[in-house]
Every structure is written in structure tokens, then in C-alpha cells.
Design a protein around this motif. Structure first.
Motif, PDB file in Angstrom:
ATOM      1  N   ALA A  10       0.835  -1.186   0.000  1.00  0.00           N
ATOM      2  CA  ALA A  10       0.000   0.000   0.000  1.00  0.00           C
ATOM      3  C   ALA A  10       0.872   1.239   0.000  1.00  0.00           C
ATOM      4  O   ALA A  10       1.886   1.293   0.690  1.00  0.00           O
ATOM      5  N   GLN A  11       0.482   2.196  -0.757  1.00  0.00           N
ATOM      6  CA  GLN A  11       1.218   3.443  -0.875  1.00  0.00           C
ATOM      7  C   GLN A  11       0.928   4.332   0.319  1.00  0.00           C
ATOM      8  O   GLN A  11      -0.178   4.362   0.832  1.00  0.00           O
ATOM      9  N   ALA A  12       1.938   5.030   0.802  1.00  0.00           N
ATOM     10  CA  ALA A  12       1.750   5.898   1.976  1.00  0.00           C
ATOM     11  C   ALA A  12       1.080   7.199   1.556  1.00  0.00           C
ATOM     12  O   ALA A  12       1.286   7.707   0.466  1.00  0.00           O
ATOM     13  N   LEU A  13       0.268   7.726   2.431  1.00  0.00           N
ATOM     14  CA  LEU A  13      -0.405   9.002   2.193  1.00  0.00           C
ATOM     15  C   LEU A  13       0.528  10.153   2.490  1.00  0.00           C
ATOM     16  O   LEU A  13       1.371  10.071   3.379  1.00  0.00           O
ATOM     17  N   GLY A  14       0.354  11.254   1.780  1.00  0.00           N
ATOM     18  CA  GLY A  14       1.086  12.468   2.099  1.00  0.00           C
ATOM     19  C   GLY A  14       0.415  13.161   3.265  1.00  0.00           C
ATOM     20  O   GLY A  14      -0.749  13.499   3.185  1.00  0.00           O
ATOM     21  N   LEU A  15       1.110  13.319   4.367  1.00  0.00           N
ATOM     22  CA  LEU A  15       0.508  13.895   5.568  1.00  0.00           C
ATOM     23  C   LEU A  15       1.089  15.265   5.856  1.00  0.00           C
ATOM     24  O   LEU A  15       2.242  15.531   5.533  1.00  0.00           O
ATOM     25  N   PRO A  16       0.308  16.133   6.475  1.00  0.00           N
ATOM     26  CA  PRO A  16       0.802  17.468   6.786  1.00  0.00           C
ATOM     27  C   PRO A  16       1.903  17.441   7.838  1.00  0.00           C
ATOM     28  O   PRO A  16       1.990  16.505   8.629  1.00  0.00           O
ATOM     29  N   SER A  17       2.737  18.467   7.813  1.00  0.00           N
ATOM     30  CA  SER A  17       3.819  18.532   8.782  1.00  0.00           C
ATOM     31  C   SER A  17       3.288  19.005  10.126  1.00  0.00           C
ATOM     32  O   SER A  17       2.208  19.561  10.236  1.00  0.00           O
ATOM     33  N   THR A  18       4.060  18.771  11.173  1.00  0.00           N
ATOM     34  CA  THR A  18       3.665  19.185  12.510  1.00  0.00           C
ATOM     35  C   THR A  18       4.858  19.803  13.223  1.00  0.00           C
ATOM     36  O   THR A  18       6.000  19.575  12.853  1.00  0.00           O
ATOM     37  N   ARG A  19       4.556  20.584  14.237  1.00  0.00           N
ATOM     38  CA  ARG A  19       5.620  21.166  15.055  1.00  0.00           C
ATOM     39  C   ARG A  19       6.158  20.101  15.996  1.00  0.00           C
ATOM     40  O   ARG A  19       5.739  18.949  15.958  1.00  0.00           O
ATOM     41  N   SER A  20       7.077  20.475  16.864  1.00  0.00           N
ATOM     42  CA  SER A  20       7.643  19.509  17.799  1.00  0.00           C
ATOM     43  C   SER A  20       6.595  18.998  18.777  1.00  0.00           C
ATOM     44  O   SER A  20       6.650  17.864  19.206  1.00  0.00           O
ATOM     45  N   CYS A  21       5.611  19.829  19.127  1.00  0.00           N
ATOM     46  CA  CYS A  21       4.511  19.362  19.966  1.00  0.00           C
ATOM     47  C   CYS A  21       3.284  20.213  19.674  1.00  0.00           C
ATOM     48  O   CYS A  21       3.384  21.310  19.138  1.00  0.00           O
ATOM     49  N   VAL A  22       2.122  19.667  19.994  1.00  0.00           N
ATOM     50  CA  VAL A  22       0.875  20.395  19.776  1.00  0.00           C
ATOM     51  C   VAL A  22       0.304  20.780  21.135  1.00  0.00           C
ATOM     52  O   VAL A  22       0.200  19.960  22.032  1.00  0.00           O
ATOM     53  N   SER A  23      -0.033  22.058  21.290  1.00  0.00           N
ATOM     54  CA  SER A  23      -0.507  22.516  22.595  1.00  0.00           C
ATOM     55  C   SER A  23      -2.005  22.313  22.758  1.00  0.00           C
ATOM     56  O   SER A  23      -2.494  22.232  23.867  1.00  0.00           O
ATOM     57  N   ARG A  24      -2.734  22.229  21.663  1.00  0.00           N
ATOM     58  CA  ARG A  24      -4.176  22.028  21.755  1.00  0.00           C
ATOM     59  C   ARG A  24      -4.490  20.546  21.830  1.00  0.00           C
ATOM     60  O   ARG A  24      -3.816  19.731  21.247  1.00  0.00           O
ATOM     61  N   ARG A  25      -5.553  20.211  22.510  1.00  0.00           N
ATOM     62  CA  ARG A  25      -5.966  18.822  22.639  1.00  0.00           C
ATOM     63  C   ARG A  25      -6.965  18.440  21.554  1.00  0.00           C
ATOM     64  O   ARG A  25      -7.307  17.288  21.394  1.00  0.00           O
ATOM     65  N   ARG A  26      -7.462  19.416  20.808  1.00  0.00           N
ATOM     66  CA  ARG A  26      -8.397  19.157  19.713  1.00  0.00           C
ATOM     67  C   ARG A  26      -8.022  20.074  18.559  1.00  0.00           C
ATOM     68  O   ARG A  26      -8.015  21.297  18.706  1.00  0.00           O
ATOM     69  N   PHE A  27      -7.707  19.496  17.397  1.00  0.00           N
ATOM     70  CA  PHE A  27      -7.290  20.280  16.249  1.00  0.00           C
ATOM     71  C   PHE A  27      -7.662  19.527  14.973  1.00  0.00           C
ATOM     72  O   PHE A  27      -8.054  18.368  15.014  1.00  0.00           O
ATOM     73  N   SER A  28      -7.571  20.204  13.849  1.00  0.00           N
ATOM     74  CA  SER A  28      -7.909  19.567  12.577  1.00  0.00           C
ATOM     75  C   SER A  28      -6.658  19.437  11.719  1.00  0.00           C
ATOM     76  O   SER A  28      -5.737  20.247  11.815  1.00  0.00           O
ATOM     77  N   ILE A  29      -6.661  18.400  10.897  1.00  0.00           N
ATOM     78  CA  ILE A  29      -5.582  18.203   9.936  1.00  0.00           C
ATOM     79  C   ILE A  29      -6.197  18.074   8.551  1.00  0.00           C
ATOM     80  O   ILE A  29      -7.313  17.584   8.399  1.00  0.00           O
ATOM     81  N   ARG A  30      -5.468  18.536   7.543  1.00  0.00           N
ATOM     82  CA  ARG A  30      -5.900  18.400   6.158  1.00  0.00           C
ATOM     83  C   ARG A  30      -5.036  17.345   5.503  1.00  0.00           C
ATOM     84  O   ARG A  30      -3.816  17.376   5.625  1.00  0.00           O
ATOM     85  N   LEU A  31      -5.658  16.415   4.810  1.00  0.00           N
ATOM     86  CA  LEU A  31      -4.949  15.314   4.186  1.00  0.00           C
ATOM     87  C   LEU A  31      -4.800  15.565   2.690  1.00  0.00           C
ATOM     88  O   LEU A  31      -5.764  15.908   2.013  1.00  0.00           O
ATOM     89  N   ARG A  32      -3.583  15.376   2.205  1.00  0.00           N
ATOM     90  CA  ARG A  32      -3.313  15.552   0.785  1.00  0.00           C
ATOM     91  C   ARG A  32      -3.521  14.230   0.055  1.00  0.00           C
ATOM     92  O   ARG A  32      -3.159  13.176   0.564  1.00  0.00           O
ATOM     93  N   GLN A  33      -4.045  14.301  -1.144  1.00  0.00           N
ATOM     94  CA  GLN A  33      -4.199  13.111  -1.964  1.00  0.00           C
ATOM     95  C   GLN A  33      -2.926  12.904  -2.777  1.00  0.00           C
ATOM     96  O   GLN A  33      -2.336  13.863  -3.255  1.00  0.00           O
ATOM     97  N   PRO A  34      -2.507  11.652  -2.950  1.00  0.00           N
ATOM     98  CA  PRO A  34      -1.369  11.390  -3.842  1.00  0.00           C
ATOM     99  C   PRO A  34      -1.722  11.807  -5.273  1.00  0.00           C
ATOM    100  O   PRO A  34      -2.894  11.807  -5.656  1.00  0.00           O
ATOM    101  N   ALA A  35      -0.724  12.153  -6.056  1.00  0.00           N
ATOM    102  CA  ALA A  35      -0.958  12.609  -7.422  1.00  0.00           C
ATOM    103  C   ALA A  35      -1.606  11.506  -8.254  1.00  0.00           C
ATOM    104  O   ALA A  35      -1.194  10.348  -8.204  1.00  0.00           O
ATOM    105  N   GLY A  36      -2.646  11.869  -8.982  1.00  0.00           N
ATOM    106  CA  GLY A  36      -3.314  10.937  -9.870  1.00  0.00           C
ATOM    107  C   GLY A  36      -4.250   9.954  -9.198  1.00  0.00           C
ATOM    108  O   GLY A  36      -4.715   9.016  -9.828  1.00  0.00           O
ATOM    109  N   VAL A  37      -4.541  10.149  -7.921  1.00  0.00           N
ATOM    110  CA  VAL A  37      -5.408   9.237  -7.172  1.00  0.00           C
ATOM    111  C   VAL A  37      -6.587  10.035  -6.615  1.00  0.00           C
ATOM    112  O   VAL A  37      -6.408  11.123  -6.101  1.00  0.00           O
ATOM    113  N   THR A  38      -7.784   9.477  -6.732  1.00  0.00           N
ATOM    114  CA  THR A  38      -8.967  10.095  -6.146  1.00  0.00           C
ATOM    115  C   THR A  38      -9.406   9.261  -4.952  1.00  0.00           C
ATOM    116  O   THR A  38      -9.652   8.062  -5.085  1.00  0.00           O
TER     117      THR A  38
END
Length: 101
Positions: free
Chosen positions: A1-29
Motif C-alpha cells: 500500500a502506498q503511503a499518504l502524504g501527511l501534513p507537517s507538525t511542530r515539535s509538539c501540539v498545545s491544543r488537545r483538539r485540532f484539525s488536519i488536512r490530508l493531501r491526496q497522492p498525485a493521480g489518485v482520487t
């Protein structure tokens, strides 16, 4: 299985609830995306062509947390990915303390 492109993160997250946006691999829906944190699953919602997932760490102990992501493409292929987040606490300012004159 091909790995998904995931957003970068800082060294730590201070919030306990947050949203992330996921990128689609090129040419894949992507048809659907599911995230799981310590065995609890939730679905990501599609907003304007991207999938957005809410990460809720409020009932998870402090420390390092691994987020597992499973996406299904339109052709039925399954893509997987992992992302680790380290929780940290926000620094608090002192309340009304002043040094004597």
C-alpha cells in the motif's frame, strides 16, 4: 500500500483538539478516509476537494500519540499512513503577582 502524504507538525501540539488536512497522492482520487487514535475510529470529511479530520486528544493521556490513517481510493485500493503527535501544555502566565517595592 502506498503511503499518504501527511501534513507537517511542530515539535509538539498545545491544543488537545485540532484539525488536519490530508493531501491526496498525485493521480489518485480518494473515496473515503478513516483515522484512528488508540483504536477509536472517526471519519474525515471532504471539504472543497480535500479531506479534513478532527483529531481529539482530550481523553488521551499526555505524551506521544500515533494517528493511523486509512484511505480507500475510487478503484478500491487501500492506502495507509501514520503520523505521531507529541502533546505539550501551554505556558501559563502568572496571575497578578508583582514584586514588592
Amino acid at each position: 500500500a502506498q503511503a499518504l502524504g501527511l501534513p507537517s507538525t511542530r515539535s509538539c501540539v498545545s491544543r488537545r483538539r485540532f484539525s488536519i488536512r490530508l493531501r491526496q497522492p498525485a493521480g489518485v482520487t480518494l473515496r473515503s478516509v478513516t483515522i484512528s487514535i488508540r483504536g477509536k475510529r472517526s471519519r474525515a470529511k471532504r471539504t472543497s476537494g480535500r479531506f479534513v479530520a478532527i483529531v481529539d486528544l482530550r481523553k488521551v493521556p499526555r505524551g506521544k500519540v500515533t494517528l493511523k490513517i486509512r484511505a480507500v481510493t475510487r478503484t478500491g485500493r487501500v492506502l495507509t499512513g501514520r503520523r505521531s503527535y507529541k502533546t505539550c501544555t501551554a505556558k501559563r502566565k502568572g496571575k497578578g503577582f508583582s514584586a514588592p517595592l
